[in-house]
Design an enzyme around this catalytic site. Structure first.
Site, mmCIF file in Angstrom:
data_model
loop_
_atom_site.group_PDB
_atom_site.id
_atom_site.type_symbol
_atom_site.label_atom_id
_atom_site.label_comp_id
_atom_site.label_asym_id
_atom_site.label_seq_id
_atom_site.Cartn_x
_atom_site.Cartn_y
_atom_site.Cartn_z
ATOM 1 N N ASN A 47 14.038 38.434 34.649
ATOM 2 C CA ASN A 47 13.563 37.820 35.913
ATOM 3 C C ASN A 47 14.505 38.066 37.094
ATOM 4 O O ASN A 47 15.657 37.628 37.075
ATOM 5 C CB ASN A 47 13.410 36.307 35.737
ATOM 6 N N ASP B 216 3.448 31.385 27.224
ATOM 7 C CA ASP B 216 4.606 31.335 28.126
ATOM 8 C C ASP B 216 5.894 31.278 27.279
ATOM 9 O O ASP B 216 6.067 30.345 26.489
ATOM 10 C CB ASP B 216 4.475 30.079 28.993
ATOM 11 N N ARG C 106 -1.210 37.766 28.270
ATOM 12 C CA ARG C 106 -0.030 38.491 28.749
ATOM 13 C C ARG C 106 0.074 39.882 28.128
ATOM 14 O O ARG C 106 0.938 40.679 28.506
ATOM 15 C CB ARG C 106 1.260 37.723 28.399
ATOM 16 N N ARG D 111 14.745 30.365 31.960
ATOM 17 C CA ARG D 111 14.794 31.754 32.411
ATOM 18 C C ARG D 111 16.205 31.986 32.964
ATOM 19 O O ARG D 111 16.912 31.039 33.289
ATOM 20 C CB ARG D 111 13.770 32.038 33.523
ATOM 21 N N TYR E 152 0.236 43.366 29.945
ATOM 22 C CA TYR E 152 1.536 43.709 30.530
ATOM 23 C C TYR E 152 2.554 44.030 29.431
ATOM 24 O O TYR E 152 3.163 45.094 29.423
ATOM 25 C CB TYR E 152 2.007 42.524 31.367
ATOM 26 N N ASP E 153 2.681 43.106 28.462
ATOM 27 C CA ASP E 153 3.719 43.255 27.424
ATOM 28 C C ASP E 153 3.491 44.512 26.580
ATOM 29 O O ASP E 153 4.406 45.305 26.356
ATOM 30 C CB ASP E 153 3.720 42.039 26.482
ATOM 31 N N LYS F 59 3.841 47.784 28.577
ATOM 32 C CA LYS F 59 5.249 48.149 28.772
ATOM 33 C C LYS F 59 5.875 48.627 27.460
ATOM 34 O O LYS F 59 6.733 49.505 27.446
ATOM 35 C CB LYS F 59 6.029 46.949 29.309
HETATM 36 P P1 NAD Z 1 5.802 44.241 42.607
HETATM 37 O O1 NAD Z 1 4.448 43.775 42.209
HETATM 38 O O2 NAD Z 1 6.370 43.720 43.897
HETATM 39 O O3 NAD Z 1 5.863 45.825 42.664
HETATM 40 C C1 NAD Z 1 5.048 46.676 41.916
HETATM 41 C C2 NAD Z 1 4.601 47.795 42.818
HETATM 42 O O4 NAD Z 1 3.806 48.723 42.066
HETATM 43 C C3 NAD Z 1 3.740 47.316 43.982
HETATM 44 O O5 NAD Z 1 4.166 47.917 45.180
HETATM 45 C C4 NAD Z 1 2.321 47.779 43.587
HETATM 46 O O6 NAD Z 1 1.487 47.971 44.697
HETATM 47 C C5 NAD Z 1 2.649 49.041 42.825
HETATM 48 N N1 NAD Z 1 1.594 49.455 41.894
HETATM 49 C C6 NAD Z 1 0.926 48.684 40.995
HETATM 50 N N2 NAD Z 1 0.047 49.424 40.315
HETATM 51 C C7 NAD Z 1 0.155 50.701 40.779
HETATM 52 C C8 NAD Z 1 -0.498 51.928 40.478
HETATM 53 N N3 NAD Z 1 -1.447 51.987 39.531
HETATM 54 N N4 NAD Z 1 -0.134 53.031 41.165
HETATM 55 C C9 NAD Z 1 0.818 52.983 42.127
HETATM 56 N N5 NAD Z 1 1.460 51.857 42.463
HETATM 57 C C10 NAD Z 1 1.139 50.721 41.787
HETATM 58 O O7 NAD Z 1 6.785 43.892 41.390
HETATM 59 P P2 NAD Z 1 8.355 44.114 41.233
HETATM 60 O O8 NAD Z 1 8.949 42.794 40.914
HETATM 61 O O9 NAD Z 1 8.901 44.898 42.362
HETATM 62 O O10 NAD Z 1 8.396 44.983 39.895
HETATM 63 C C11 NAD Z 1 8.657 46.371 39.888
HETATM 64 C C12 NAD Z 1 8.745 46.867 38.459
HETATM 65 O O11 NAD Z 1 9.781 46.190 37.772
HETATM 66 C C13 NAD Z 1 7.465 46.656 37.656
HETATM 67 O O12 NAD Z 1 7.256 47.771 36.831
HETATM 68 C C14 NAD Z 1 7.780 45.435 36.818
HETATM 69 O O13 NAD Z 1 7.058 45.434 35.615
HETATM 70 C C15 NAD Z 1 9.272 45.603 36.583
HETATM 71 N N6 NAD Z 1 9.914 44.302 36.319
HETATM 72 C C16 NAD Z 1 10.170 43.431 37.330
HETATM 73 C C17 NAD Z 1 10.758 42.198 37.041
HETATM 74 C C18 NAD Z 1 11.086 41.204 38.103
HETATM 75 O O14 NAD Z 1 11.573 40.112 37.781
HETATM 76 N N7 NAD Z 1 10.910 41.463 39.373
HETATM 77 C C19 NAD Z 1 11.065 41.880 35.710
HETATM 78 C C20 NAD Z 1 10.769 42.793 34.708
HETATM 79 C C21 NAD Z 1 10.206 44.017 35.019
HETATM 80 N N1 UDP Z 2 6.456 28.435 36.403
HETATM 81 C C1 UDP Z 2 6.398 27.130 36.847
HETATM 82 N N2 UDP Z 2 5.802 26.890 38.047
HETATM 83 C C2 UDP Z 2 5.277 27.871 38.830
HETATM 84 C C3 UDP Z 2 5.345 29.213 38.368
HETATM 85 C C4 UDP Z 2 5.940 29.447 37.141
HETATM 86 O O1 UDP Z 2 6.882 26.206 36.201
HETATM 87 O O2 UDP Z 2 4.750 27.549 39.915
HETATM 88 C C5 UDP Z 2 7.128 28.700 35.121
HETATM 89 C C6 UDP Z 2 6.335 29.582 34.144
HETATM 90 O O3 UDP Z 2 5.455 28.811 33.352
HETATM 91 C C7 UDP Z 2 7.461 30.208 33.343
HETATM 92 C C8 UDP Z 2 8.615 30.323 34.346
HETATM 93 O O4 UDP Z 2 8.304 29.427 35.405
HETATM 94 O O5 UDP Z 2 7.853 29.343 32.296
HETATM 95 C C9 UDP Z 2 8.772 31.728 34.904
HETATM 96 O O6 UDP Z 2 7.503 32.166 35.361
HETATM 97 P P1 UDP Z 2 7.262 33.526 36.142
HETATM 98 O O7 UDP Z 2 5.803 33.627 36.362
HETATM 99 O O8 UDP Z 2 8.145 33.563 37.344
HETATM 100 O O9 UDP Z 2 7.785 34.664 35.191
HETATM 101 P P2 UDP Z 2 7.746 34.929 33.616
HETATM 102 O O10 UDP Z 2 9.168 34.916 33.239
HETATM 103 O O11 UDP Z 2 6.974 33.850 32.911
HETATM 104 O O12 UDP Z 2 7.104 36.259 33.517
#
Ligand code: NAD
Ligand code: UDP
Length: 315
Positions: free
Chosen positions: A175, A274, A143, A212, A146-147, A150
């Site tokens: 989430n 996780d 992970r 979550r 990503y972590d 960010k």
């Molecule tokens: P998503 O995967 O649907 O959207 C991400 C978008 O970024 C996609 O359209 C993808 O094509 C684009 N992308 C990826 N790499 C790229 C690059 N190098 N150049 C240009 N575009 C690129 O995910 P999301 O849920 O819409 O998340 C959007 C943002 O919010 C992300 O930065 C994510 O880390 C952050 N975020 C989302 C959640 C959530 O629960 N949805 C939680 C925490 C953080």
């Molecule tokens: N998870 C699960 N079943 C699935 C997908 C995810 O039980 O089919 C669990 C995963 O292990 C985590 C939580 O659901 O504990 C949230 O997972 P997700 O990938 O949505 O986001 P995360 O918060 O882990 O980034």
């Protein structure tokens, strides 16, 4: 309100497409930039005919030269399945992407918003998570791309703020779910709903007692817009999410109830690192933005299930 030229990176993704819609509805010009790794043109199809909307294929790891007043930096795959597909590219997207977008903000003097994440807290040792907590992150696990990507992006945002006086807004998103999540996204809400609608087994990872806190997309986007509009001294990082916490078993049961599915729960191995629990402390957002989520999980899941039903029917 004056109309602004707003850049949304990752604008064709799940959250980005909702944000673009919201900004267009508010009268702004929107430049949506996306490399379509996880995003789709279909997510912004309804905006393509709007003269104030422009869609550009571009990868944020490369410099971008445009003229804008505000930047929302959302580009980055968010689902563990997708961000672990090409981990080096994931780190590059967060780090090089942040450097490029901050450089653009510096040249244009644009205010810039960063979509950071609750993952900066890792597998948290304090609960609920407050912004002052520094986190418990494995720097070398699956992970980490990503972590740590960010986390480094947050560092860059604060250094550009201190060093170059940029106006930054850093949101730590918890989430979030809703329509336009990709059906094969791999995140828990989309997985469970699609499995339930197709009558397949619902895959619970581990014992399903990990927690979550799920925020409906409309509530989150409202938080984004309010944070962006705050005074210059409000930089964040600010938690944005819904503080109501559920176990994955409870989520699965709610999904079964809503969809009327006969799916059974099956238990699969827990992914490495996780997090065991996650819930935002949103006192800072409440006080600063007068914001809190309004949509209960059941209502949001119903709307999301209705969306997936149409998607699956059209396949
Ligand atoms: P998503 O995967 O649907 O959207 C991400 C978008 O970024 C996609 O359209 C993808 O094509 C684009 N992308 C990826 N790499 C790229 C690059 N190098 N150049 C240009 N575009 C690129 O995910 P999301 O849920 O819409 O998340 C959007 C943002 O919010 C992300 O930065 C994510 O880390 C952050 N975020 C989302 C959640 C959530 O629960 N949805 C939680 C925490 C953080
Ligand atoms: N998870 C699960 N079943 C699935 C997908 C995810 O039980 O089919 C669990 C995963 O292990 C985590 C939580 O659901 O504990 C949230 O997972 P997700 O990938 O949505 O986001 P995360 O918060 O882990 O980034």
């Amino acid at each position: 309100m004056t109309s602004k030229r707003v850049l949304v990176t990752g604008g064709a993704g799940f959250l980005g497409s909702h944000l673009c819609e919201r900004l267009i509805a508010a009268g702004h010009e929107v430049l949506c930039v996306d490399n379509f790794f996880t995003g789709r043109r279909a997510n912004v199809a309804a905006l393509l005919d709007n003269p104030r909307f422009e869609l550009m294929r571009h990868d944020v790891t490369f410099p971008l030269y445009v003229e804008v007043d505000e930047i929302y930096n959302l580009a980055c795959p968010a689902s563990p399945v997708h961000y672990q597909f090409d981990p080096v590219q994931t780190t590059k997207t967060s780090v090089h992407g942040a450097i490029n977008m901050l450089g653009l903000a510096k040249r244009t003097r644009a205010r810039i918003f960063q979509a950071s994440t609750s993952e900066v807290y890792g597998d948290p040792a304090i609960h609920p998570q407050v912004e002052s907590y520094w986190g418990n992150v494995n720097p070398i696990g699956p992970r980490s791309c990503y972590d740590e990507g960010k986390r480094c992006a947050e560092t860059l945002f604060f250094d550009y703020h201190r060093q170059h006086g940029l106006s930054i807004k850093v949101a730590r998103i918890f989430n979030t779910y809703g329509p336009r999540m990709h059906p094969n996204d791999g995140r828990v809400v989309s997985n469970f709903i699609v499995q339930a609608l197709e009558g397949r087994d619902i895959t619970i990872y581990g014992d399903g007692l990990q927690t979550r806190s799920f925020c409906y997309v409309d509530d989150l986007i409202e938080g984004f817009v309010r944070l962006m509009a705050t005074d210059k001294e409000v930089t964040g990082p600010m938690n944005l999410g819904n503080p109501v916490e559920f176990t994955m078993r409870e989520l699965a049961e709610l999904v079964i109830e809503i969809t009327g599915s006969r799916s059974k729960l099956v238990f699969e191995p827990l992914p490495v690192d996780d997090p065991k629990m996650r819930r935002p402390d949103i006192a800072y957002a409440r006080a600063t933005l007068d914001w809190e989520p309004k949509v209960p999980l059941k209502t949001g899941l119903e709307k999301t299930a209705a969306y997936f039903e149409t998607i699956l029917a059209s396949r």
